[in-house]
Design a protein around this motif. Structure first.
Motif, PDB file in Angstrom:
ATOM      1  N   GLY A  32       5.933  -1.471   2.303  1.00 14.60           N
ATOM      2  CA  GLY A  32       4.656  -2.110   2.613  1.00 14.60           C
ATOM      3  C   GLY A  32       4.210  -1.830   4.040  1.00 14.60           C
ATOM      4  O   GLY A  32       3.028  -1.537   4.290  1.00 14.60           O
ATOM      5  N   VAL A  33       5.156  -1.902   4.976  1.00 13.29           N
ATOM      6  CA  VAL A  33       4.820  -1.594   6.377  1.00 13.29           C
ATOM      7  C   VAL A  33       4.391  -0.128   6.519  1.00 13.29           C
ATOM      8  O   VAL A  33       3.399   0.193   7.186  1.00 13.29           O
ATOM      9  N   TYR A  35       3.155   1.852   4.170  1.00 10.07           N
ATOM     10  CA  TYR A  35       1.866   2.025   3.502  1.00 10.07           C
ATOM     11  C   TYR A  35       0.720   1.523   4.391  1.00 10.07           C
ATOM     12  O   TYR A  35      -0.319   2.183   4.533  1.00 10.07           O
ATOM     13  N   THR A  36       0.932   0.352   5.012  1.00  9.22           N
ATOM     14  CA  THR A  36      -0.103  -0.196   5.894  1.00  9.22           C
ATOM     15  C   THR A  36      -0.368   0.727   7.078  1.00  9.22           C
ATOM     16  O   THR A  36      -1.522   0.967   7.463  1.00  9.22           O
ATOM     17  N   ARG A  40      -3.952   2.554   7.642  1.00  7.20           N
ATOM     18  CA  ARG A  40      -4.681   2.296   8.882  1.00  7.20           C
ATOM     19  C   ARG A  40      -4.909   3.585   9.687  1.00  7.20           C
ATOM     20  O   ARG A  40      -5.964   3.775  10.289  1.00  7.20           O
ATOM     21  N   GLU A 163      -5.182   6.891  -1.299  1.00  4.73           N
ATOM     22  CA  GLU A 163      -4.557   5.583  -1.072  1.00  4.73           C
ATOM     23  C   GLU A 163      -4.051   4.981  -2.373  1.00  4.73           C
ATOM     24  O   GLU A 163      -2.958   4.406  -2.427  1.00  4.73           O
TER      25      GLU A 163
END
Length: 462
Positions: A32-33, A35-36, A40, A163
């Protein structure tokens, strides 16, 4: 009513589930980190490219003029895959020129309010038309004193697809990783719990006839060594208990067999022929004596059993130990005088105990001492009060007890043969020990061959 059976929980499955969940959570957080950060970064890059595009278009308009820029813009071909859609609007709001096909895809009223080129990207607006996603900006500027407005749309549909595919890839990686961690957890857990299976097999070999078996602690993992040690200690206690129980059963049978055999033999002899009244009376008196002996054995056994089960009532109170001991000594004085044995008392103090049980314990010690003290011998009873306990010591100058017998003299029916054999049943010291245990005290014995024996009883004062 039927009680619902509670199923035993499985440690293996708990470990597997916990390991899998923990691994999945850690992996999900990491993915998750990541991917974020990726999303971004892509978003920031798209904004930077859009800002560069806005700056370039403004420069082109200033360099070539609005008319030339409009002609160049209208000369383009309609293509749905175009990365940038541009519309030029005059000061009166009329469309001056636009990318072919833009009017149907991106109406003029869908754009945000106009802003300067430097801050246009900050005022951007996302707009969706079907499956397509656009970032819209509006720029106000002038060229040679002629104001104009540029409406610029950046096609971000491909970025959105990337994405989405990236998220699906992460989900697939997370699912496969969770499955893999579950399989690994199963393998590791089974391997880790294998010593428990071996220990269970070792436990299964233990039975009433194999209580000498031991689970060697040194061969097991460090976490299981305390269990192995505790199990070996339990086996040792069980072995000792079974041995004592077997010995107790044999001793009990022996003690009961003797008086029963005496009564049966005397009765059979008497019945072989007619006897006089005196002979019948003598036989009956002998039978009564044997019955009284049996009754004492049963009473003592019942008391010891109740004391071991903590069912014997006990009523403690403080009383004068010296007065109680002198009264007990006076009761045995006649027997002592017949054997020319002296009984002396020393010390004094207040004891906290059950008076009846205290009298029974000291009486048994005196009775035992009188049996094994020779004529013209001496028995001493010493009392001593301490801060937290009270001691009663009974000493005789008899023949003493051999060292190998001392550890077992408090066992039921145990008699140190042959030096201290008597007509007793071997329950006196066992009964004394049970009484002291009821008071949460202790009993000890010290003996020197040829010099005598001392039995010390310790009673707590609280």
């Amino acid at each position: 009513m039927f009680s619902r059976r509670t199923e035993a929980r499985s440690i293996a499955w708990e470990l597997i589930v916990l390991f899998t969940v923990a691994t999945s959570l850690l992996l999900a957080c990491g993915l998750g980190v990541f991917y974020t950060i990726v999303v971004r970064h892509a978003f920031a890059e798209d904004n930077a490219v859009l800002a560069d595009k806005v700056s370039t278009l403004s420069g082109d308009v200033h360099e070539s003029g609005p008319e030339a820029f409009a002609r160049e813009l209208s000369a383009g071909q309609e293509d749905e895959q175009t990365a940038y859609w541009i519309r030029m609007v005059d000061a009166e709001g009329r469309t001056y020129a636009e990318t072919p096909g833009m009017n149907q895809l991106l109406p003029p009223d869908s754009f945000p309010p106009p802003a300067k080129a430097a801050s246009a990207v900050q005022n951007r607006k996302d707009y969706r038309n079907g499956p397509k996603l656009f970032s819209l900006v509006t720029v106000n500027d002038d060229s040679d004193g002629q104001p104009y407005t540029l409406q610029i749309a950046q096609n971000r549909s491909s970025d959105e697809r990337v994405e989405r595919n990236f998220a699906m890839l992460f989900a697939a990686v997370l699912a496969s990783s969770a499955l893999g961690s579950g399989l690994i957890a199963i393998t590791v857990t089974r391997r880790g719990l294998r010593p428990l299976q071996k220990m269970t097999q070792s436990f299964a070999r233990v039975g009433p006839t194999h209580l000498k078996e031991r689970v060697t602690p040194s061969g097991w993992p460090r976490e299981l060594q305390p269990l192995a040690i505790a199990f070996d200690d339990m086996l040792k206690r069980l072995d000792d208990s079974f041995t004592r129980l077997s010995q107790f059963s044999a001793d009990l049978a022996h003690e009961l067999r003797t008086p029963i055999a005496n009564m049966l033999g005397e009765a059979q002899v008497v019945l072989t022929r007619d006897r006089t009244a005196a002979e019948y009376r003598q036989t009956i008196e002998s039978t009564i004596g044997e019955c009284e002996r049996l009754s004492r054995i049963v009473d003592n056994l019942l008391f010891v059993a109740r004391a071991d089960a903590a069912r014997e009532p006990i009523e403690r109170r403080r009383f004068d130990a010296r007065a109680a001991v002198e009264m007990i000594a006076a009761f045995y004085q006649t027997v002592a005088e017949d054997r020319h044995v002296t009984i002396s008392c020393s010390g004094e103090g207040q004891i906290y105990a059950d008076p009846n049980l205290f009298e029974r314990a000291v009486g048994n010690l005196l009775d035992n001492a009188l049996r094994f003290t020779p004529e013209k011998g001496a028995i001493g009873i010493a009392l001593s009060e301490h801060d937290s306990s009270f001691e009663v010591a009974v000493h005789d100058n008899g023949c003493g007890i051999a060292p190998e017998h001392l550890p077992r003299v408090f066992d039921r029916f145990y008699r140190a043969e042959p030096s201290r054999s008597s007509d007793g049943a071997g329950l006196g010291l066992a009964l004394v020990k049970s009484i002291v245990d009821l008071h949460t005290g202790s009993a000890s014995i010290h003996s020197d061959m040829g010099y005598g024996t001392t039995v010390t009883l310790t009673f707590p004062l609280v």
